[in-house]
Design a protein around this motif. Structure first.
Motif, mmCIF file in Angstrom:
data_model
loop_
_atom_site.group_PDB
_atom_site.id
_atom_site.type_symbol
_atom_site.label_atom_id
_atom_site.label_comp_id
_atom_site.label_asym_id
_atom_site.label_seq_id
_atom_site.Cartn_x
_atom_site.Cartn_y
_atom_site.Cartn_z
ATOM 1 N N VAL A 64 31.627 51.275 22.912
ATOM 2 C CA VAL A 64 32.593 50.201 22.783
ATOM 3 C C VAL A 64 32.462 49.240 23.964
ATOM 4 C CG1 VAL A 64 34.244 51.669 21.546
ATOM 5 C CG2 VAL A 64 34.438 51.400 24.023
ATOM 6 N N VAL A 65 32.955 48.024 23.747
ATOM 7 C CA VAL A 65 33.039 47.012 24.790
ATOM 8 C C VAL A 65 34.508 46.654 24.944
ATOM 9 C CG1 VAL A 65 32.301 44.727 25.562
ATOM 10 C CG2 VAL A 65 30.765 46.122 24.137
ATOM 11 N N VAL A 66 35.018 46.733 26.167
ATOM 12 C CA VAL A 66 36.428 46.474 26.450
ATOM 13 C C VAL A 66 36.525 45.220 27.307
ATOM 14 C CG1 VAL A 66 38.536 47.364 27.499
ATOM 15 C CG2 VAL A 66 36.954 48.929 26.347
ATOM 16 N N GLY A 67 37.278 44.231 26.841
ATOM 17 C CA GLY A 67 37.425 42.979 27.556
ATOM 18 C C GLY A 67 38.334 43.100 28.771
ATOM 19 N N PRO A 68 38.333 42.099 29.644
ATOM 20 C CA PRO A 68 39.177 42.109 30.834
ATOM 21 C C PRO A 68 40.658 42.269 30.495
ATOM 22 C CG PRO A 68 37.536 40.364 30.987
ATOM 23 C CD PRO A 68 37.470 40.898 29.592
ATOM 24 N N LEU A 99 28.286 35.061 35.547
ATOM 25 C CA LEU A 99 27.342 34.175 34.869
ATOM 26 C C LEU A 99 27.600 32.713 35.182
ATOM 27 C CD1 LEU A 99 27.195 35.969 31.399
ATOM 28 C CD2 LEU A 99 25.649 36.217 33.343
ATOM 29 N N GLY A 100 28.760 32.434 35.814
ATOM 30 C CA GLY A 100 29.048 31.093 36.284
ATOM 31 C C GLY A 100 29.042 30.029 35.195
ATOM 32 N N SER A 101 28.639 28.827 35.596
ATOM 33 C CA SER A 101 28.656 27.683 34.681
ATOM 34 C C SER A 101 27.639 27.820 33.560
ATOM 35 C CB SER A 101 28.385 26.390 35.459
ATOM 36 O OG SER A 101 27.134 26.456 36.118
ATOM 37 N N TRP A 102 26.673 28.713 33.740
ATOM 38 C CA TRP A 102 25.668 28.912 32.686
ATOM 39 C C TRP A 102 26.314 29.350 31.373
ATOM 40 C CZ3 TRP A 102 23.761 33.713 30.544
ATOM 41 C CH2 TRP A 102 22.652 33.557 29.736
ATOM 42 N N LEU A 103 27.426 30.086 31.498
ATOM 43 C CA LEU A 103 28.114 30.583 30.307
ATOM 44 C C LEU A 103 28.708 29.455 29.475
ATOM 45 C CD1 LEU A 103 28.862 33.235 28.884
ATOM 46 C CD2 LEU A 103 30.988 33.251 30.197
ATOM 47 N N GLN A 104 28.890 28.273 30.065
ATOM 48 C CA GLN A 104 29.487 27.149 29.354
ATOM 49 C C GLN A 104 28.468 26.334 28.573
ATOM 50 O OE1 GLN A 104 32.767 27.223 29.416
ATOM 51 N NE2 GLN A 104 32.588 28.939 30.859
ATOM 52 N N LEU A 111 27.042 34.254 23.121
ATOM 53 C CA LEU A 111 27.578 35.105 24.181
ATOM 54 C C LEU A 111 29.021 34.734 24.493
ATOM 55 C CD1 LEU A 111 26.978 37.379 26.125
ATOM 56 C CD2 LEU A 111 26.104 35.704 27.765
ATOM 57 N N GLN A 112 29.347 33.444 24.468
ATOM 58 C CA GLN A 112 30.733 33.019 24.658
ATOM 59 C C GLN A 112 31.632 33.641 23.604
ATOM 60 O OE1 GLN A 112 31.166 28.719 24.953
ATOM 61 N NE2 GLN A 112 29.115 28.526 25.797
ATOM 62 N N ASN A 113 31.203 33.577 22.355
ATOM 63 C CA ASN A 113 31.993 34.151 21.258
ATOM 64 C C ASN A 113 32.148 35.662 21.422
ATOM 65 O OD1 ASN A 113 32.288 31.637 20.026
ATOM 66 N ND2 ASN A 113 30.453 31.884 18.781
ATOM 67 N N PHE A 114 31.077 36.309 21.873
ATOM 68 C CA PHE A 114 31.126 37.758 22.075
ATOM 69 C C PHE A 114 32.160 38.120 23.139
ATOM 70 C CE2 PHE A 114 29.621 41.460 24.531
ATOM 71 C CZ PHE A 114 29.673 42.427 23.532
ATOM 72 N N PHE A 115 32.192 37.377 24.240
ATOM 73 C CA PHE A 115 33.169 37.640 25.294
ATOM 74 C C PHE A 115 34.594 37.430 24.786
ATOM 75 C CE2 PHE A 115 30.319 36.887 29.274
ATOM 76 C CZ PHE A 115 29.649 38.071 28.976
ATOM 77 N N ARG A 116 34.802 36.422 23.934
ATOM 78 C CA ARG A 116 36.140 36.196 23.371
ATOM 79 C C ARG A 116 36.536 37.352 22.457
ATOM 80 N NH1 ARG A 116 34.738 30.475 23.328
ATOM 81 N NH2 ARG A 116 33.961 30.574 21.201
ATOM 82 N N GLN A 117 35.595 37.830 21.657
ATOM 83 C CA GLN A 117 35.890 38.946 20.755
ATOM 84 C C GLN A 117 36.224 40.213 21.535
ATOM 85 O OE1 GLN A 117 32.402 39.300 18.298
ATOM 86 N NE2 GLN A 117 32.559 37.196 17.553
ATOM 87 N N ALA A 118 35.615 40.377 22.704
ATOM 88 C CA ALA A 118 35.842 41.584 23.505
ATOM 89 C C ALA A 118 37.267 41.683 24.011
ATOM 90 C CB ALA A 118 34.866 41.615 24.681
ATOM 91 N N ALA A 119 38.022 40.586 23.945
ATOM 92 C CA ALA A 119 39.421 40.619 24.378
ATOM 93 C C ALA A 119 40.228 41.632 23.578
ATOM 94 C CB ALA A 119 40.042 39.227 24.249
ATOM 95 N N ASN A 120 39.796 41.937 22.350
ATOM 96 C CA ASN A 120 40.464 42.924 21.508
ATOM 97 C C ASN A 120 39.661 44.214 21.375
ATOM 98 O OD1 ASN A 120 41.306 40.033 19.940
ATOM 99 N ND2 ASN A 120 42.953 41.431 20.484
ATOM 100 N N GLY A 121 38.595 44.324 22.140
ATOM 101 C CA GLY A 121 37.755 45.517 22.070
ATOM 102 C C GLY A 121 36.769 45.421 20.917
ATOM 103 N N SER A 159 25.479 40.384 21.531
ATOM 104 C CA SER A 159 26.042 39.105 21.090
ATOM 105 C C SER A 159 25.359 38.549 19.852
ATOM 106 C CB SER A 159 25.977 38.078 22.226
ATOM 107 O OG SER A 159 24.636 37.802 22.578
ATOM 108 N N THR A 160 24.183 39.049 19.511
ATOM 109 C CA THR A 160 23.458 38.567 18.330
ATOM 110 C C THR A 160 23.491 39.584 17.185
ATOM 111 O OG1 THR A 160 21.373 39.429 19.238
ATOM 112 C CG2 THR A 160 21.908 37.125 19.697
#
Length: 330
Positions: A64-68, A99-104, A111-121, A159-160
């Motif tokens: 599993v991946v758990v978000g902040p 990952l800094g500004s590269w993430l934007q 990868l941005q979408n993946f990090f947002r999805q991780a907010a709910n695990g 993320s893919t």
């Protein structure tokens, strides 16, 4: 029940990607949260994990991946007198900000979408789980830039992938996202703000500047859910938080979360959680009870347990808080 803040101490942490090899009689992982994102692979052992409002039995290879700041906990409980099977797991923690500004940049949108999805695990299944599980032990053997490169390869794999599923309900986190990701965020925040009041499709539609028909179509298109279904999910998610973190009665919590019929409340809760509110609370208390580590039975790298900088969050609530105080924190 108090959730622990288990952040990494920058004074003792020399790695931007922290890895832990957990093995012993238990995970030493009570109900807690941290600012880092975590990838957790259970190699063997363990009986149950709780992520947000979701309880699931553990099986070897669980990934599993758990978000902040997402509440979670792992347990290894067996009947009294029956020996526990030892656990083995690998935990990888890192701060997405590394990952800094590269993430934007637009070329890492996935990868941005993946990090947002991780907010709910996120639960990882299928061939993706197998490939990532094979790479996880390599993180323990590397350091510095090599470890970071390997993590980026794993994140690209995740993320893919289409082998991902959300774990916790969308409404479990009561904090609004720091960035407005669009109309759906406005809809969700409005519902959460008025979760304890009678709420109708026309009320939400007016708030976001849509007609009721258009809003209904929007929810079906983006969530594949009707408005009543989504509203019930958000309400039950808040019920779950209060069952975990306060001593309020079930009926008090139901009313606070907008249910005016206990029969309907019980029906909706069982539909979404598969058990009664009473059983859910009992399970959450079992997961939340920390097992003190023993130097002879458990081995893992040290993680700092401290007071959260956000100490007024509901997840800091004590079980003996008064109902009024707990509800005011909402």
């Amino acid at each position: 029940m108090k959730a622990l803040y288990q952040g990494l101490d920058p004074r003792t942490s020399t790695e931007v990607v922290m890895c832990e090899h957990i093995h012993g009689n238990d995970f030493d992982c009570p109900w807690h949260f941290h600012e880092e994102m975590e990838i957790m692979l259970v190699i063997s052992g363990g009986t149950q994990r709780c992520i947000g409002d979701n309880f699931s039995p553990l099986t070897p290879g669980d990934l599993v991946v758990v978000g902040p700041n997402l509440l979670h906990g792992y347990s290894n409980e067996y009947p009294e007198g029956q020996p526990r099977k030892p656990v083995e797991a690998i935990s990888v923690k890192f701060n997405p900000s590394l990952l800094g500004s590269w993430l934007q940049m637009s070329d890492v949108m996935q990868l941005q979408n993946f990090f947002r999805q991780a907010a709910n695990g996120i639960q990882v299944r299928g061939s993706t789980r197998k490939r990532v599980a094979e790479r996880m032990p390599l993180l323990l053997k590397t350091q510095g830039l090599q470890r970071l490169i390997l993590l980026l390869e794993i994140l690209n794999e995740l993320s893919t992938s289409n082998d991902l599923s959300q774990i916790a309900s969308a409404g479990f986190s009561l904090e609004s996202p720091p960035v407005d990701h669009g109309r759906l965020s406005r809809i969700t925040r409005f519902i959460k703000k008025r979760i304890g009041e009678p709420l109708y499709l026309k009320d939400v539609a007016k708030h976001v500047g849509m007609s009721p028909v258009t809003l209904s179509r929007y929810l079906r298109s983006h969530l594949r859910k009707t408005f009543p279904t989504y509203l019930n999910e958000l309400r039950i998610a808040r019920v779950c938080r209060l069952l975990k973190e306060t001593d309020a009665t079930v009926s008090e919590i139901a009313v606070h979360c907008g249910f005016d019929s206990m029969a309907n409340f019980e029906r909706q809760f069982r539909k979404l959680q598969g058990c009664s509110p009473k059983v859910y609370r009992q399970r959450s208390h079992r997961v939340s009870s920390p097992v003190l580590p023993s130097s002879s039975s458990n081995h893992r790298q040290t993680a700092t347990t401290s007071t959260s900088p956000n100490s007024n969050h509901l997840w800091q609530a004590q079980p003996n808080k008064t109902v009024q105080t707990a509800f005011m924190a909402m």
